[in-house]
Design a protein around this motif. Structure first.
Motif, short mmCIF file in Angstrom:
data_model
loop_
_atom_site.label_atom_id
_atom_site.label_comp_id
_atom_site.label_asym_id
_atom_site.label_seq_id
_atom_site.Cartn_x
_atom_site.Cartn_y
_atom_site.Cartn_z
N ALA A 38 14.46 1.75 -15.01
CA ALA A 38 15.21 0.99 -14.03
C ALA A 38 14.63 1.25 -12.59
O ALA A 38 14.31 2.33 -12.49
N GLU A 40 16.54 1.94 -10.02
CA GLU A 40 17.43 3.16 -9.75
C GLU A 40 17.77 3.74 -10.97
O GLU A 40 18.23 3.32 -11.83
N ILE A 41 17.61 5.20 -10.86
CA ILE A 41 18.11 6.13 -12.21
C ILE A 41 18.77 7.13 -12.00
O ILE A 41 18.66 7.73 -10.64
N ARG A 61 12.39 5.05 -9.54
CA ARG A 61 11.56 4.96 -10.75
C ARG A 61 10.19 5.34 -10.36
O ARG A 61 9.29 6.15 -11.12
N GLU A 122 19.91 -0.14 -19.98
CA GLU A 122 20.69 -1.43 -19.45
C GLU A 122 19.54 -2.26 -19.31
O GLU A 122 18.54 -2.02 -18.56
N ARG A 125 16.00 -1.33 -19.87
CA ARG A 125 15.42 -0.36 -19.09
C ARG A 125 16.43 0.97 -18.99
O ARG A 125 17.42 0.96 -19.18
N VAL A 127 18.03 3.91 -17.62
CA VAL A 127 18.79 3.99 -16.23
C VAL A 127 19.47 5.37 -16.27
O VAL A 127 19.67 5.88 -15.18
N ARG A 128 19.36 6.14 -17.28
CA ARG A 128 19.92 7.74 -17.32
C ARG A 128 18.96 8.33 -18.24
O ARG A 128 18.70 7.95 -19.40
#
Length: 146
Positions: A38, A40-41, A61, A122, A125, A127-128
């Protein structure tokens, strides 16, 4: 019944996304690896960034390719093996456990360590991404003299 079907679909998407991540890492294309993240990660790889320059946190990203471009040259090309022995999925979260083995380019030493990854996915993608490994062993092996 719909809840079970939705959960199964979500877990399949999570497995597919993480599987794509591992496949792209194996192909060695840092830019394409970033495509599964994503914008923002929450990224964390343990270690002292002064000693292991690829370690630390990332939040965007576009920071992902630099991680791999910094890490990959530390090891001899084509002398790395990574195995994922188990993937456990719970909703959007996946934990993968396995082992990696590399030859350090600077000193020829072999580094083999158990690893665990925590992913959260999520909307298809990642995200963590949190990596857990024997950081002390990594430091000792990477910084050892010839």
């Amino acid at each position: 019944m719909a809840d079970n079907a939705e959960r199964a679909a979500q877990e399949a998407e999570v497995r597919e996304t993480v599987g794509t991540f591992f496949r792209l890492v194996g192909e060695g294309d840092a830019d394409r690896v970033a495509d599964v993240f994503a914008e923002e990660i929450d990224w964390f790889v343990p270690g002292d960034e002064k000693v292991l320059p690829w370690a630390g946190q990332r939040t965007r990203r576009e920071q992902v390719p630099d991680y791999f471009r910094t890490l990959w040259p530390v090891f001899v090309h084509d002398e790395s093996e990574v195995s994922v022995d188990k993937m456990l999925v719970d909703g959007p979260d996946l934990v993968a456990v396995g082992k990696s083995s590399h030859t350090v380019a600077a000193n020829g030493r072999r580094l083999t360590t158990l690893m665990a990854f925590r992913f959260t996915v999520e909307a298809g993608r990642i995200v963590r991404f949190h990596l857990f490994e024997d950081t002390d062993l990594v430091v000792r092996t990477v910084t050892a003299p010839n």
